[in-house]
Write an enzyme that holds these catalytic residues in place. Structure first.
Site, mmCIF file in Angstrom:
data_model
loop_
_atom_site.group_PDB
_atom_site.id
_atom_site.type_symbol
_atom_site.label_atom_id
_atom_site.label_comp_id
_atom_site.label_asym_id
_atom_site.label_seq_id
_atom_site.Cartn_x
_atom_site.Cartn_y
_atom_site.Cartn_z
ATOM 1 N N GLY A 1 36.880 -67.760 -39.456
ATOM 2 C CA GLY A 1 38.146 -67.106 -39.794
ATOM 3 C C GLY A 1 39.227 -67.408 -38.778
ATOM 4 O O GLY A 1 40.326 -67.879 -39.134
ATOM 5 N N ILE A 2 38.946 -67.173 -37.506
ATOM 6 C CA ILE A 2 39.964 -67.373 -36.467
ATOM 7 C C ILE A 2 40.266 -68.859 -36.300
ATOM 8 O O ILE A 2 41.431 -69.281 -36.263
ATOM 9 C CB ILE A 2 39.488 -66.750 -35.132
ATOM 10 C CG1 ILE A 2 39.364 -65.229 -35.264
ATOM 11 C CG2 ILE A 2 40.431 -67.123 -34.001
ATOM 12 C CD1 ILE A 2 38.667 -64.546 -34.089
ATOM 13 N N ASN B 1 43.853 -59.476 -29.313
ATOM 14 C CA ASN B 1 43.733 -58.662 -30.531
ATOM 15 C C ASN B 1 44.069 -57.203 -30.179
ATOM 16 O O ASN B 1 43.212 -56.325 -30.275
ATOM 17 C CB ASN B 1 42.296 -58.773 -31.061
ATOM 18 C CG ASN B 1 42.178 -58.334 -32.500
ATOM 19 O OD1 ASN B 1 43.165 -58.335 -33.244
ATOM 20 N ND2 ASN B 1 40.987 -57.942 -32.901
ATOM 21 N N GLU C 1 32.858 -59.547 -17.743
ATOM 22 C CA GLU C 1 34.029 -58.900 -18.301
ATOM 23 C C GLU C 1 33.854 -57.392 -18.150
ATOM 24 O O GLU C 1 32.790 -56.890 -18.535
ATOM 25 C CB GLU C 1 34.161 -59.268 -19.779
ATOM 26 C CG GLU C 1 35.526 -58.949 -20.345
ATOM 27 C CD GLU C 1 35.743 -59.575 -21.729
ATOM 28 O OE1 GLU C 1 35.916 -58.774 -22.659
ATOM 29 O OE2 GLU C 1 35.731 -60.809 -21.852
ATOM 30 N N HIS D 1 41.123 -59.847 -22.530
ATOM 31 C CA HIS D 1 40.582 -59.600 -23.876
ATOM 32 C C HIS D 1 41.657 -58.896 -24.723
ATOM 33 O O HIS D 1 41.427 -57.840 -25.325
ATOM 34 C CB HIS D 1 39.307 -58.757 -23.792
ATOM 35 C CG HIS D 1 38.378 -58.942 -24.959
ATOM 36 N ND1 HIS D 1 37.015 -59.024 -24.826
ATOM 37 C CD2 HIS D 1 38.622 -59.071 -26.288
ATOM 38 C CE1 HIS D 1 36.451 -59.180 -26.025
ATOM 39 N NE2 HIS D 1 37.412 -59.211 -26.919
ATOM 40 N N ARG E 1 33.862 -65.409 -26.638
ATOM 41 C CA ARG E 1 33.161 -64.516 -25.710
ATOM 42 C C ARG E 1 32.899 -65.289 -24.425
ATOM 43 O O ARG E 1 32.622 -66.495 -24.454
ATOM 44 C CB ARG E 1 31.816 -64.046 -26.285
ATOM 45 C CG ARG E 1 31.912 -62.993 -27.384
ATOM 46 C CD ARG E 1 32.428 -61.658 -26.866
ATOM 47 N NE ARG E 1 32.391 -60.606 -27.862
ATOM 48 C CZ ARG E 1 33.436 -60.218 -28.604
ATOM 49 N NH1 ARG E 1 34.613 -60.807 -28.453
ATOM 50 N NH2 ARG E 1 33.306 -59.227 -29.471
HETATM 51 N N1 NAD Z 1 39.305 -62.313 -28.129
HETATM 52 C C1 NAD Z 1 39.208 -61.386 -29.056
HETATM 53 O O1 NAD Z 1 39.836 -60.318 -28.974
HETATM 54 C C2 NAD Z 1 38.362 -61.620 -30.258
HETATM 55 C C3 NAD Z 1 38.700 -60.969 -31.452
HETATM 56 C C4 NAD Z 1 37.921 -61.219 -32.573
HETATM 57 C C5 NAD Z 1 36.817 -62.067 -32.475
HETATM 58 N N2 NAD Z 1 36.512 -62.621 -31.289
HETATM 59 C C6 NAD Z 1 35.346 -63.524 -31.188
HETATM 60 O O2 NAD Z 1 35.571 -64.643 -32.033
HETATM 61 C C7 NAD Z 1 34.385 -64.928 -32.762
HETATM 62 C C8 NAD Z 1 34.750 -65.578 -34.089
HETATM 63 O O3 NAD Z 1 35.395 -64.639 -34.921
HETATM 64 P P1 NAD Z 1 35.689 -65.003 -36.445
HETATM 65 O O4 NAD Z 1 36.255 -63.797 -37.047
HETATM 66 O O5 NAD Z 1 36.418 -66.294 -36.549
HETATM 67 O O6 NAD Z 1 34.176 -65.217 -36.961
HETATM 68 P P2 NAD Z 1 33.647 -66.126 -38.149
HETATM 69 O O7 NAD Z 1 32.253 -65.655 -38.408
HETATM 70 O O8 NAD Z 1 34.624 -66.138 -39.255
HETATM 71 O O9 NAD Z 1 33.590 -67.587 -37.540
HETATM 72 C C9 NAD Z 1 32.562 -68.022 -36.692
HETATM 73 C C10 NAD Z 1 32.442 -69.528 -36.829
HETATM 74 O O10 NAD Z 1 31.530 -69.990 -35.831
HETATM 75 C C11 NAD Z 1 30.664 -70.931 -36.421
HETATM 76 N N3 NAD Z 1 29.430 -71.005 -35.662
HETATM 77 C C12 NAD Z 1 28.352 -70.200 -35.708
HETATM 78 N N4 NAD Z 1 27.404 -70.620 -34.860
HETATM 79 C C13 NAD Z 1 27.902 -71.721 -34.260
HETATM 80 C C14 NAD Z 1 27.403 -72.600 -33.279
HETATM 81 N N5 NAD Z 1 26.183 -72.453 -32.750
HETATM 82 N N6 NAD Z 1 28.186 -73.629 -32.872
HETATM 83 C C15 NAD Z 1 29.414 -73.818 -33.406
HETATM 84 N N7 NAD Z 1 29.949 -73.008 -34.349
HETATM 85 C C16 NAD Z 1 29.191 -71.978 -34.760
HETATM 86 C C17 NAD Z 1 30.468 -70.432 -37.839
HETATM 87 O O11 NAD Z 1 29.998 -71.474 -38.671
HETATM 88 C C18 NAD Z 1 31.887 -69.992 -38.166
HETATM 89 O O12 NAD Z 1 32.620 -71.106 -38.610
HETATM 90 C C19 NAD Z 1 33.674 -63.571 -32.900
HETATM 91 O O13 NAD Z 1 32.267 -63.746 -33.001
HETATM 92 C C20 NAD Z 1 34.065 -62.836 -31.642
HETATM 93 O O14 NAD Z 1 33.078 -62.983 -30.651
HETATM 94 C C21 NAD Z 1 37.250 -62.428 -30.183
HETATM 95 O O1 3PG Z 2 35.219 -59.220 -31.586
HETATM 96 C C1 3PG Z 2 36.206 -58.498 -31.707
HETATM 97 O O2 3PG Z 2 36.545 -57.941 -32.765
HETATM 98 C C2 3PG Z 2 37.053 -58.252 -30.489
HETATM 99 O O3 3PG Z 2 36.759 -59.193 -29.493
HETATM 100 C C3 3PG Z 2 36.844 -56.887 -29.956
HETATM 101 O O4 3PG Z 2 35.491 -56.786 -29.626
HETATM 102 P P1 3PG Z 2 34.975 -55.478 -28.927
HETATM 103 O O5 3PG Z 2 35.258 -54.382 -29.897
HETATM 104 O O6 3PG Z 2 33.519 -55.753 -28.758
HETATM 105 O O7 3PG Z 2 35.740 -55.385 -27.661
#
Ligand code: NAD
Ligand code: 3PG
Length: 304
Positions: free
Chosen positions: A136-137, A268, A246, A265, A217
């Protein structure tokens, strides 16, 4: 269509109550609920009775829930995966631009020196940006990078084509992207497969003009190797919204590295996150009522 009985807790936000109602649900006490929208961390999860058939988690990254062992197999769990794409993708693009255009360094300056950025800035135009974890991201970043004249190499778990990417590779080729790309953005979930995905060898392959961005992460990066690579100029820089450990402690070398940008962090922030979670809750309550597949289904065997 049935009216799903949904509990929100242990905290709440008026936006989430509205979201449940907009999806056709009714907010009820936990004892009467068949679904739960969790507001809080895994330590806040209330005792779940057998009538709770579905639990919506508030985070996209759920490794802390998985590690705590609270996700039982007897009900459906959904994460917020994909829900925060717009917010976090924008933050990731900002971090890469801040690095490549020297804005991180300029923001630290306390006097006017228009030669300080000589040799530090480059451009994304004509560059290759690898997005490791183009879900998604990651996918939400692609149009922005294409618009800036870069090309995108995507990596996903299975390697199915990602729109806009010139190629998509499966996770088993992830080690190769560091030599192929000019810059790498990490957006994959924290699992046993992605732990310390970036170490000394990957940083060496990325090279002295490359920026590493991590919005996923901290566990995806070997912090010790990164600190050394930044100090030695092995890579141009790193822009990190997430770190290991963290919170990053005061005095940590990443705070003082001139070629590191650290945000706490915060790509978002709750002002953006809560309305996006509310949209997801509305859609999933609607799907739950209609008996359709929910968004963000957690696959316990994959760990996310
Ligand atoms: N910084 C922040 O505040 C923040 C906020 C939201 C999410 N996140 C992190 O971002 C991550 C992704 O979020 P998302 O909503 O895009 O999730 P998502 O599930 O939509 O996307 C994850 C992607 O990673 C891929 N993937 C899975 N295993 C893999 C691997 N071993 N190697 C390479 N690619 C792989 C999947 O195929 C998918 O395309 C979350 O798991 C979370 O840890 C961080
Ligand atoms: O993965 C997320 O949605 C954000 O990174 C926030 O994660 P947390 O709720 O574990 O801080």
């Amino acid at each position: 269509m049935p009216t799903p009985a949904v509990h929100i807790g242990p905290g709440n936000d008026p936006l989430l109550t509205e979201a449940v109602e907009r999806g056709g649900g009714e907010v009820v006490a936990l004892a009467d609920a068949e679904a739960l929208v969790v507001v809080g961390g895994h330590g806040d999860l209330p005792e779940l009775h057998d009538g709770i058939r579905w639990v919506q988690l508030p985070s996209a990254g759920i490794e802390s829930w998985v590690e705590a062992g609270v996700l039982d197999a007897g009900r459906t769990w959904t994460s917020a995966t994909g829900a925060y794409s717009s917010s976090v993708a924008e933050g990731a693009v900002a971090l890469l631009l801040a690095g490549v255009r020297g804005i991180g360094r300029a923001a630290r300056a306390t006097s006017w020196d228009n030669e300080a950025l000589d040799g530090v800035q480059s451009t994304l135009r004509g560059s290759t940006i690898a997005i490791v974890g183009a879900g998604g991201i990651g996918r939400a970043m692609v149009p922005a990078f294409l618009g800036l004249g870069a090309r995108v190499l995507a990596v996903t778990r299975r390697g199915l084509p990602v729109e806009g990417a010139y190629e998509t590779w499966a996770a088993d080729r992830v080690g190769e992207v560091f030599a192929e790309a000019d810059h790498v953005v990490l957006a994959a979930p924290a699992t046993s497969e992605t732990k310390a995905l970036v170490g000394a060898a990957e940083l060496a392959a990325l090279g002295p003009r490359g920026w590493l961005v991590n919005i996923a992460r901290g566990s995806l990066v070997d912090t010790g190797a990164l600190v050394e690579a930044l100090r030695d100029g092995t890579i141009a820089g790193a822009a990190l919204d997430v770190t290991d450990p963290e919170p990053l402690p005061d005095g940590h070398p990443l705070w003082s590295a001139p070629n590191a940008i650290v945000t706490p962090h915060s790509t978002n922030p709750s002002t953006l996150r809560v309305p996006l979670l509310a949209e997801r809750v509305t859609e999933n309550v609607r799907r739950f009522a209609a008996g359709e597949e929910l968004l963000g289904l957690v696959d316990l065997s994959r760990g996310y």
